[in-house]
Write a protein that holds these residues in place. Structure first.
Motif, short mmCIF file in Angstrom:
data_model
loop_
_atom_site.label_atom_id
_atom_site.label_comp_id
_atom_site.label_asym_id
_atom_site.label_seq_id
_atom_site.Cartn_x
_atom_site.Cartn_y
_atom_site.Cartn_z
N ASN A 145 0.85 -1.19 0.00
CA ASN A 145 0.00 0.00 0.00
C ASN A 145 0.88 1.23 0.00
OD1 ASN A 145 -2.23 -1.67 0.26
ND2 ASN A 145 -2.24 -1.54 2.48
N PRO A 146 0.68 2.12 -0.97
CA PRO A 146 1.52 3.32 -0.97
C PRO A 146 1.18 4.22 0.21
CG PRO A 146 -0.18 3.50 -2.64
CD PRO A 146 -0.29 2.13 -2.05
N ALA A 147 2.16 5.00 0.59
CA ALA A 147 1.94 5.95 1.67
C ALA A 147 1.03 7.07 1.18
CB ALA A 147 3.26 6.52 2.13
N GLN A 148 0.23 7.58 2.07
CA GLN A 148 -0.61 8.73 1.77
C GLN A 148 0.16 9.96 2.20
OE1 GLN A 148 -4.24 8.90 3.99
NE2 GLN A 148 -4.90 10.82 3.04
N ILE A 149 0.33 10.91 1.28
CA ILE A 149 1.05 12.15 1.57
C ILE A 149 0.03 13.25 1.86
CG2 ILE A 149 2.69 13.87 0.71
CD1 ILE A 149 3.88 11.05 1.09
N ILE A 150 0.18 13.89 2.99
CA ILE A 150 -0.68 15.01 3.35
C ILE A 150 0.15 16.28 3.19
CG2 ILE A 150 -2.01 16.09 5.21
CD1 ILE A 150 -2.41 13.23 6.33
N ARG A 151 -0.38 17.21 2.46
CA ARG A 151 0.35 18.43 2.13
C ARG A 151 -0.14 19.61 2.97
NH1 ARG A 151 3.43 17.38 -2.24
NH2 ARG A 151 2.90 15.51 -3.39
N ASP A 152 0.78 20.57 3.16
CA ASP A 152 0.40 21.77 3.90
C ASP A 152 -0.36 22.71 2.98
OD1 ASP A 152 2.29 23.10 2.32
OD2 ASP A 152 3.75 23.33 3.95
N ASP A 153 -0.70 23.89 3.49
CA ASP A 153 -1.52 24.82 2.69
C ASP A 153 -0.77 25.40 1.50
OD1 ASP A 153 0.19 26.34 4.24
OD2 ASP A 153 -1.34 27.74 4.94
N TYR A 198 5.36 0.86 8.84
CA TYR A 198 5.81 1.65 9.98
C TYR A 198 6.65 0.77 10.92
CZ TYR A 198 5.56 4.10 14.46
OH TYR A 198 5.88 4.68 15.66
N GLU A 199 6.16 -0.41 11.24
CA GLU A 199 6.89 -1.33 12.13
C GLU A 199 8.20 -1.78 11.50
OE1 GLU A 199 3.83 -4.20 12.91
OE2 GLU A 199 3.01 -3.01 14.57
N ARG A 200 8.21 -2.01 10.19
CA ARG A 200 9.44 -2.39 9.50
C ARG A 200 10.47 -1.27 9.59
NH1 ARG A 200 12.37 -1.56 5.36
NH2 ARG A 200 11.01 0.00 4.43
N LEU A 201 10.02 -0.04 9.43
CA LEU A 201 10.93 1.11 9.52
C LEU A 201 11.47 1.27 10.94
CD1 LEU A 201 9.04 3.70 7.29
CD2 LEU A 201 11.22 2.57 6.78
N LEU A 202 10.62 1.05 11.95
CA LEU A 202 11.09 1.12 13.33
C LEU A 202 12.16 0.07 13.59
CD1 LEU A 202 7.89 1.67 15.52
CD2 LEU A 202 9.74 3.29 15.08
#
Length: 122
Positions: free
Chosen positions: A3-11, A25-29
């Motif tokens: 599943n690709p990461a969802q990118i949330i952008r600023d204004d 996330y757990e793999r990265l940790l």
């Protein structure tokens, strides 16, 4: 990653947050933790600390006086250690027997003569 990461952008449209699957996330940790361990191991190896045989550790854990343990490990007599540290053999004997503690200065000289840290013999 399935599943690709969802990118949330600023204004202003710049990436501000990334939302990713928990497994990623757990793999990265885990990868970060492993990297920290490898850096610590590399630093330890670079310092080239002296290691001691199990017999030395066992004697220390059994409560033998560390000055005696390290002196014998270095193959020195009490007189030789005394000469190297600028002390009399009797003084070294008293320290090893626990009947005398030794000043910080004396213990520093003994540690230097034994080529160990002061913490190793106190």
């Amino acid at each position: 990653m399935t599943n690709p990461a969802q990118i949330i952008r600023d204004d202003q449209g710049r990436p501000a947050f990334a939302v990713l699957p928990i497994a990623e996330y757990e793999r990265l940790l885990e990868a970060a933790d492993e990297a920290i361990g490898l850096r610590a191991f590399d630093a330890y190896q670079a310092a080239k600390p002296e290691t001691y045989p199990a017999e030395v550790a066992d004697r220390l854990f059994d409560g033998e006086h560390p000055v005696k343990v390290f002196r014998q490990y270095r193959g020195l007599t009490q007189a030789q250690l005394g000469d190297a540290a600028g002390l009399k053999q009797a003084y070294v004997s008293q320290i090893e027997a626990g009947s005398r503690i030794g000043t910080v200065d004396v213990l520093k000289r003994i540690a230097e003569a034994l080529q160990v840290d002061l913490d190793d013999i106190t």
